[in-house]
Design a protein around this motif. Structure first.
Motif, PDB file in Angstrom:
ATOM      1  N   PHE A  99      -3.451 -12.084   5.271  1.00  0.00           N
ATOM      2  CA  PHE A  99      -4.890 -12.179   5.078  1.00  0.00           C
ATOM      3  C   PHE A  99      -5.256 -13.573   4.573  1.00  0.00           C
ATOM      4  O   PHE A  99      -4.432 -14.262   3.979  1.00  0.00           O
ATOM      5  CB  PHE A  99      -5.362 -11.139   4.050  1.00  0.00           C
ATOM      6  CG  PHE A  99      -5.515  -9.749   4.606  1.00  0.00           C
ATOM      7  CD1 PHE A  99      -5.048  -9.410   5.860  1.00  0.00           C
ATOM      8  CD2 PHE A  99      -6.132  -8.765   3.851  1.00  0.00           C
ATOM      9  CE1 PHE A  99      -5.182  -8.130   6.359  1.00  0.00           C
ATOM     10  CE2 PHE A  99      -6.274  -7.479   4.337  1.00  0.00           C
ATOM     11  CZ  PHE A  99      -5.800  -7.164   5.591  1.00  0.00           C
ATOM     12  N   LYS A 100      -6.512 -13.943   4.798  1.00  0.00           N
ATOM     13  CA  LYS A 100      -7.001 -15.230   4.319  1.00  0.00           C
ATOM     14  C   LYS A 100      -6.968 -15.263   2.791  1.00  0.00           C
ATOM     15  O   LYS A 100      -7.305 -14.269   2.142  1.00  0.00           O
ATOM     16  CB  LYS A 100      -8.437 -15.425   4.800  1.00  0.00           C
ATOM     17  CG  LYS A 100      -8.931 -16.851   4.686  1.00  0.00           C
ATOM     18  CD  LYS A 100     -10.421 -16.937   4.939  1.00  0.00           C
ATOM     19  CE  LYS A 100     -10.752 -16.640   6.378  1.00  0.00           C
ATOM     20  NZ  LYS A 100     -12.184 -16.867   6.651  1.00  0.00           N
ATOM     21  N   GLY A 101      -6.549 -16.373   2.221  1.00  0.00           N
ATOM     22  CA  GLY A 101      -6.531 -16.515   0.770  1.00  0.00           C
ATOM     23  C   GLY A 101      -5.233 -16.070   0.117  1.00  0.00           C
ATOM     24  O   GLY A 101      -5.095 -16.164  -1.096  1.00  0.00           O
ATOM     25  N   THR A 102      -4.282 -15.552   0.880  1.00  0.00           N
ATOM     26  CA  THR A 102      -3.000 -15.155   0.300  1.00  0.00           C
ATOM     27  C   THR A 102      -2.004 -16.306   0.429  1.00  0.00           C
ATOM     28  O   THR A 102      -2.268 -17.287   1.127  1.00  0.00           O
ATOM     29  CB  THR A 102      -2.437 -13.905   1.002  1.00  0.00           C
ATOM     30  OG1 THR A 102      -2.326 -14.171   2.392  1.00  0.00           O
ATOM     31  CG2 THR A 102      -3.342 -12.709   0.783  1.00  0.00           C
ATOM     32  N   ARG A 103      -0.862 -16.167  -0.236  1.00  0.00           N
ATOM     33  CA  ARG A 103       0.097 -17.269  -0.223  1.00  0.00           C
ATOM     34  C   ARG A 103       0.797 -17.421   1.131  1.00  0.00           C
ATOM     35  O   ARG A 103       0.968 -16.442   1.848  1.00  0.00           O
ATOM     36  CB  ARG A 103       1.152 -17.130  -1.319  1.00  0.00           C
ATOM     37  CG  ARG A 103       1.378 -15.787  -1.864  1.00  0.00           C
ATOM     38  CD  ARG A 103       2.340 -15.816  -3.029  1.00  0.00           C
ATOM     39  NE  ARG A 103       1.638 -15.650  -4.281  1.00  0.00           N
ATOM     40  CZ  ARG A 103       1.943 -16.287  -5.404  1.00  0.00           C
ATOM     41  NH1 ARG A 103       2.935 -17.106  -5.442  1.00  0.00           N
ATOM     42  NH2 ARG A 103       1.265 -16.097  -6.486  1.00  0.00           N
TER      43      ARG A 103
ATOM     44  N   ARG B 262       7.193  -6.373   1.883  1.00  0.00           N
ATOM     45  CA  ARG B 262       7.450  -5.316   2.847  1.00  0.00           C
ATOM     46  C   ARG B 262       6.554  -4.090   2.655  1.00  0.00           C
ATOM     47  O   ARG B 262       6.738  -3.079   3.312  1.00  0.00           O
ATOM     48  CB  ARG B 262       8.917  -4.874   2.743  1.00  0.00           C
ATOM     49  CG  ARG B 262       9.873  -5.943   3.228  1.00  0.00           C
ATOM     50  CD  ARG B 262      11.177  -5.353   3.681  1.00  0.00           C
ATOM     51  NE  ARG B 262      11.920  -6.290   4.504  1.00  0.00           N
ATOM     52  CZ  ARG B 262      12.706  -7.252   4.055  1.00  0.00           C
ATOM     53  NH1 ARG B 262      12.829  -7.428   2.748  1.00  0.00           N
ATOM     54  NH2 ARG B 262      13.347  -8.033   4.876  1.00  0.00           N
ATOM     55  N   GLY B 263       5.609  -4.172   1.740  1.00  0.00           N
ATOM     56  CA  GLY B 263       4.746  -3.019   1.488  1.00  0.00           C
ATOM     57  C   GLY B 263       3.826  -2.718   2.659  1.00  0.00           C
ATOM     58  O   GLY B 263       3.398  -3.623   3.369  1.00  0.00           O
ATOM     59  N   ILE B 264       3.481  -1.441   2.840  1.00  0.00           N
ATOM     60  CA  ILE B 264       2.654  -1.070   3.993  1.00  0.00           C
ATOM     61  C   ILE B 264       1.229  -1.594   3.853  1.00  0.00           C
ATOM     62  O   ILE B 264       0.550  -1.834   4.851  1.00  0.00           O
ATOM     63  CB  ILE B 264       2.644   0.466   4.231  1.00  0.00           C
ATOM     64  CG1 ILE B 264       2.176   1.211   2.991  1.00  0.00           C
ATOM     65  CG2 ILE B 264       3.997   0.943   4.671  1.00  0.00           C
ATOM     66  CD1 ILE B 264       1.886   2.680   3.249  1.00  0.00           C
ATOM     67  N   ASP B 265       0.759  -1.767   2.613  1.00  0.00           N
ATOM     68  CA  ASP B 265      -0.607  -2.247   2.396  1.00  0.00           C
ATOM     69  C   ASP B 265      -0.647  -3.697   1.924  1.00  0.00           C
ATOM     70  O   ASP B 265      -1.701  -4.178   1.514  1.00  0.00           O
ATOM     71  CB  ASP B 265      -1.315  -1.367   1.351  1.00  0.00           C
ATOM     72  CG  ASP B 265      -1.495   0.045   1.839  1.00  0.00           C
ATOM     73  OD1 ASP B 265      -1.686   0.209   3.055  1.00  0.00           O
ATOM     74  OD2 ASP B 265      -1.434   0.973   1.017  1.00  0.00           O
ATOM     75  N   SER B 266       0.477  -4.390   1.965  1.00  0.00           N
ATOM     76  CA  SER B 266       0.560  -5.740   1.398  1.00  0.00           C
ATOM     77  C   SER B 266      -0.347  -6.717   2.142  1.00  0.00           C
ATOM     78  O   SER B 266      -0.236  -6.917   3.350  1.00  0.00           O
ATOM     79  CB  SER B 266       2.000  -6.241   1.472  1.00  0.00           C
ATOM     80  OG  SER B 266       2.058  -7.586   1.066  1.00  0.00           O
ATOM     81  N   ARG B 267      -1.258  -7.349   1.390  1.00  0.00           N
ATOM     82  CA  ARG B 267      -2.168  -8.324   1.989  1.00  0.00           C
ATOM     83  C   ARG B 267      -1.396  -9.570   2.425  1.00  0.00           C
ATOM     84  O   ARG B 267      -1.749 -10.187   3.431  1.00  0.00           O
ATOM     85  CB  ARG B 267      -3.241  -8.703   0.973  1.00  0.00           C
ATOM     86  CG  ARG B 267      -4.095  -7.514   0.558  1.00  0.00           C
ATOM     87  CD  ARG B 267      -4.967  -7.844  -0.635  1.00  0.00           C
ATOM     88  NE  ARG B 267      -5.901  -8.917  -0.289  1.00  0.00           N
ATOM     89  CZ  ARG B 267      -6.231  -9.904  -1.126  1.00  0.00           C
ATOM     90  NH1 ARG B 267      -5.693  -9.970  -2.322  1.00  0.00           N
ATOM     91  NH2 ARG B 267      -7.101 -10.816  -0.754  1.00  0.00           N
ATOM     92  N   THR B 268      -0.380  -9.924   1.669  1.00  0.00           N
ATOM     93  CA  THR B 268       0.395 -11.113   2.015  1.00  0.00           C
ATOM     94  C   THR B 268       1.175 -10.899   3.301  1.00  0.00           C
ATOM     95  O   THR B 268       1.213 -11.773   4.167  1.00  0.00           O
ATOM     96  CB  THR B 268       1.366 -11.464   0.874  1.00  0.00           C
ATOM     97  OG1 THR B 268       0.641 -11.524  -0.353  1.00  0.00           O
ATOM     98  CG2 THR B 268       2.028 -12.791   1.117  1.00  0.00           C
ATOM     99  N   ARG B 269       1.793  -9.722   3.447  1.00  0.00           N
ATOM    100  CA  ARG B 269       2.560  -9.439   4.659  1.00  0.00           C
ATOM    101  C   ARG B 269       1.662  -9.466   5.887  1.00  0.00           C
ATOM    102  O   ARG B 269       2.064  -9.936   6.951  1.00  0.00           O
ATOM    103  CB  ARG B 269       3.243  -8.067   4.549  1.00  0.00           C
ATOM    104  CG  ARG B 269       4.076  -7.707   5.781  1.00  0.00           C
ATOM    105  CD  ARG B 269       4.566  -6.284   5.728  1.00  0.00           C
ATOM    106  NE  ARG B 269       3.513  -5.301   5.658  1.00  0.00           N
ATOM    107  CZ  ARG B 269       2.772  -4.885   6.698  1.00  0.00           C
ATOM    108  NH1 ARG B 269       2.970  -5.387   7.899  1.00  0.00           N
ATOM    109  NH2 ARG B 269       1.830  -3.973   6.533  1.00  0.00           N
ATOM    110  N   ARG B 270       0.438  -8.995   5.721  1.00  0.00           N
ATOM    111  CA  ARG B 270      -0.503  -8.963   6.844  1.00  0.00           C
ATOM    112  C   ARG B 270      -1.203 -10.305   7.046  1.00  0.00           C
ATOM    113  O   ARG B 270      -2.044 -10.437   7.926  1.00  0.00           O
ATOM    114  CB  ARG B 270      -1.523  -7.847   6.600  1.00  0.00           C
ATOM    115  CG  ARG B 270      -0.866  -6.493   6.796  1.00  0.00           C
ATOM    116  CD  ARG B 270      -1.526  -5.353   6.050  1.00  0.00           C
ATOM    117  NE  ARG B 270      -2.970  -5.270   6.207  1.00  0.00           N
ATOM    118  CZ  ARG B 270      -3.703  -4.304   5.670  1.00  0.00           C
ATOM    119  NH1 ARG B 270      -3.131  -3.351   4.961  1.00  0.00           N
ATOM    120  NH2 ARG B 270      -5.003  -4.291   5.827  1.00  0.00           N
TER     121      ARG B 270
END
Length: 132
Positions: A47-51, A37-45
Motif C-alpha cells: 500500500f502507499k505510505g508503507t515501507r 506474511r500476514g493476510i491483512d498486512s498493508r506492507t505485504r500488499r
C-alpha cells in the motif's frame, strides 16, 4: 602493484537497509529484514505510505556487482597455493588473507603475491612488529 582493468562507474540503487515491519514499535522485533506474511498486512500488499520491500529492481548492475571501490573483485586466500589461479587474473582480482591464517603463513603469502604482482588488501594485518 597491478592496476585494475578500467571499469564503468559503480551505481548503488539503494544503500539503506530494508527494515522489518513494526521494528520501530516493539523492542522484541529486531530490525533485520523479514518478509511480511500476514493476510491483512498493508506492507505485504504494498500500500502507499508503507515501507519499501526488497525487489528485483534494486539489484546492482551485473558488471559492477561485488566490485570494490578500487575496481577489483575480492578473492579470499588461505595458503600460498591459493594464489596460483590468480596469476593471469591479477588485474581483475585482489586478495584478502583469511582471518584464521597465522602470521608465519601470512608473510609467505604476501611475499609470493608480491612476486606475482597481486594486490593484497590486508597485507599488514597481524604482521606488524611492536615498537619497544
Amino acid at each position: 602493484m597491478a592496476k585494475p582493468i578500467k571499469s564503468i562507474d559503480i551505481v548503488k540503487k539503494r544503500t539503506k537497509k530494508f527494515v522489518r515491519v513494526q521494528s520501530d514499535r516493539f523492542m522484541r522485533v529486531g530490525e533485520s529484514w523479514r518478509k511480511p506474511r500476514g493476510i491483512d498486512s498493508r506492507t505485504r500488499r504494498r500500500f502507499k505510505g508503507t515501507r519499501p520491500q526488497p525487489k528485483i529492481g534494486y539489484g546492482s548492475n551485473n558488471k559492477t556487482k561485488n566490485l570494490l571501490p578500487s575496481g577489483f573483485r575480492l578473492h579470499t586466500v588461505n595458503n600460498v597455493s591459493d594464489l596460483k589461479p590468480l596469476i593471469m587474473l591479477n588485474r581483475k582480482y585482489c586478495v584478502e588473507i583469511a582471518s584464521s591464517v597465522c602470521s608465519r603463513k601470512r608473510i609467505a603469502i604476501v611475499n609470493r603475491a608480491k612476486e606475482l604482482d597481486i594486490n593484497v588488501i590486508n597485507a599488514s594485518a597481524r604482521v606488524r612488529t611492536e615498537a619497544n
